[in-house]
Design an enzyme around this catalytic site. Structure first.
Site, PDB file in Angstrom:
ATOM      1  N   GLY A  81     -51.199 -13.274 -51.262  1.00  0.00           N
ATOM      2  CA  GLY A  81     -50.233 -14.245 -50.742  1.00  0.00           C
ATOM      3  C   GLY A  81     -50.517 -14.707 -49.330  1.00  0.00           C
ATOM      4  O   GLY A  81     -49.624 -15.219 -48.646  1.00  0.00           O
ATOM      5  N   GLN A  82     -51.762 -14.541 -48.869  1.00  0.00           N
ATOM      6  CA  GLN A  82     -52.101 -14.975 -47.513  1.00  0.00           C
ATOM      7  C   GLN A  82     -52.257 -16.486 -47.480  1.00  0.00           C
ATOM      8  O   GLN A  82     -52.992 -17.063 -48.302  1.00  0.00           O
ATOM      9  CB  GLN A  82     -53.404 -14.302 -47.064  1.00  0.00           C
ATOM     10  N   ASN A 111     -50.710  -9.490 -45.669  1.00  0.00           N
ATOM     11  CA  ASN A 111     -51.158 -10.191 -46.869  1.00  0.00           C
ATOM     12  C   ASN A 111     -52.656 -10.464 -46.753  1.00  0.00           C
ATOM     13  O   ASN A 111     -53.162 -10.723 -45.655  1.00  0.00           O
ATOM     14  CB  ASN A 111     -50.390 -11.508 -47.029  1.00  0.00           C
ATOM     15  N   HIS A 137     -53.066 -11.094 -39.708  1.00  0.00           N
ATOM     16  CA  HIS A 137     -51.770 -10.957 -39.042  1.00  0.00           C
ATOM     17  C   HIS A 137     -50.934  -9.906 -39.740  1.00  0.00           C
ATOM     18  O   HIS A 137     -51.000  -9.753 -40.956  1.00  0.00           O
ATOM     19  CB  HIS A 137     -51.016 -12.285 -38.988  1.00  0.00           C
ATOM     20  N   ASP A 171     -42.193 -15.748 -36.263  1.00  0.00           N
ATOM     21  CA  ASP A 171     -42.627 -16.588 -37.381  1.00  0.00           C
ATOM     22  C   ASP A 171     -41.835 -17.897 -37.372  1.00  0.00           C
ATOM     23  O   ASP A 171     -40.628 -17.912 -37.128  1.00  0.00           O
ATOM     24  CB  ASP A 171     -42.413 -15.845 -38.707  1.00  0.00           C
ATOM     25  N   HIS A 227     -47.139  -9.030 -40.520  1.00  0.00           N
ATOM     26  CA  HIS A 227     -45.741  -9.482 -40.510  1.00  0.00           C
ATOM     27  C   HIS A 227     -44.842  -8.290 -40.216  1.00  0.00           C
ATOM     28  O   HIS A 227     -45.055  -7.192 -40.767  1.00  0.00           O
ATOM     29  CB  HIS A 227     -45.305  -9.967 -41.898  1.00  0.00           C
TER      30      HIS A 227
HETATM   31  P1  AMP Z   1     -49.162 -15.406 -44.725  1.00  0.00           P
HETATM   32  O1  AMP Z   1     -48.551 -16.139 -45.874  1.00  0.00           O
HETATM   33  O2  AMP Z   1     -49.105 -13.922 -44.810  1.00  0.00           O
HETATM   34  O3  AMP Z   1     -50.549 -15.927 -44.401  1.00  0.00           O
HETATM   35  O4  AMP Z   1     -48.221 -15.735 -43.477  1.00  0.00           O
HETATM   36  C1  AMP Z   1     -48.408 -16.818 -42.635  1.00  0.00           C
HETATM   37  C2  AMP Z   1     -47.147 -16.947 -41.828  1.00  0.00           C
HETATM   38  O5  AMP Z   1     -47.417 -17.778 -40.716  1.00  0.00           O
HETATM   39  C3  AMP Z   1     -45.963 -17.553 -42.580  1.00  0.00           C
HETATM   40  O6  AMP Z   1     -44.871 -16.649 -42.577  1.00  0.00           O
HETATM   41  C4  AMP Z   1     -45.664 -18.821 -41.767  1.00  0.00           C
HETATM   42  O7  AMP Z   1     -44.295 -19.096 -41.701  1.00  0.00           O
HETATM   43  C5  AMP Z   1     -46.247 -18.481 -40.431  1.00  0.00           C
HETATM   44  N1  AMP Z   1     -46.632 -19.613 -39.618  1.00  0.00           N
HETATM   45  C6  AMP Z   1     -47.386 -20.671 -39.989  1.00  0.00           C
HETATM   46  N2  AMP Z   1     -47.549 -21.516 -38.958  1.00  0.00           N
HETATM   47  C7  AMP Z   1     -46.892 -20.967 -37.902  1.00  0.00           C
HETATM   48  C8  AMP Z   1     -46.693 -21.362 -36.549  1.00  0.00           C
HETATM   49  N3  AMP Z   1     -47.205 -22.490 -36.044  1.00  0.00           N
HETATM   50  N4  AMP Z   1     -45.940 -20.558 -35.734  1.00  0.00           N
HETATM   51  C9  AMP Z   1     -45.423 -19.407 -36.232  1.00  0.00           C
HETATM   52  N5  AMP Z   1     -45.580 -18.988 -37.503  1.00  0.00           N
HETATM   53  C10 AMP Z   1     -46.304 -19.752 -38.332  1.00  0.00           C
END
Ligand code: AMP
Length: 114
Positions: free
Chosen positions: A93-94, A87, A100, A30, A102
């Site tokens: 909270g997505q 999420n 994905h 992340d 986490h």
């Molecule tokens: P969510 O809030 O569950 O949709 O999580 C999205 C996640 O993607 C967050 O933890 C961000 O920090 C992560 N994220 C967004 N852009 C990138 C990126 N370019 N490379 C790696 N992680 C990312």
């Protein structure tokens, strides 16, 4: 060019710190880690969220979770564990609309989430 940031990572248009890749799945650290271990496991196919898995979704989800737990072990989380989170949409909270998982570990995590 896709406007989905994770599709662009899959295509190599945006760099990522990859942990694992096969035909269907990609895992990468992340960009804004919330724990010493924080990586994401995604399907390469664009699926917006877990509620839109569609046909074959159970098998894909199983593979995502299996990959997540194996990588968590490889990141040193076997003994103390980790959190595996999906999420979904605004209440969940997505923020990136590409399914994905986490994986967070390396420190104790509070529960419940705020
Ligand atoms: P969510 O809030 O569950 O949709 O999580 C999205 C996640 O993607 C967050 O933890 C961000 O920090 C992560 N994220 C967004 N852009 C990138 C990126 N370019 N490379 C790696 N992680 C990312």
């Amino acid at each position: 060019m896709s406007d989905c940031i994770f599709c662009r990572i899959v295509e190599g248009e945006i760099p990522s710190r990859k942990l694992f890749e096969d035909e269907d799945i990609l895992a990468f650290h992340d960009a804004a880690p919330q724990a010493p271990v924080h990586f994401l496991v995604i399907p390469k196919k664009h699926i917006p969220n877990i509620m839109e898995l569609g046909d074959g979704g159970a098998a894909l989800l199983g593979r995502l979770l299996d990959t997540a737990q194996k990588l968590a072990a490889g990141q040193g989380c076997s003994e103390k564990g980790a959190r595996f989170v999906i999420n979904c949409k605004s209440d969940g909270g997505q923020t990136v609309d590409h399914l994905h998982v986490h994986v967070l570990g390396g420190r104790p995590l509070a529960w419940p989430p705020g």
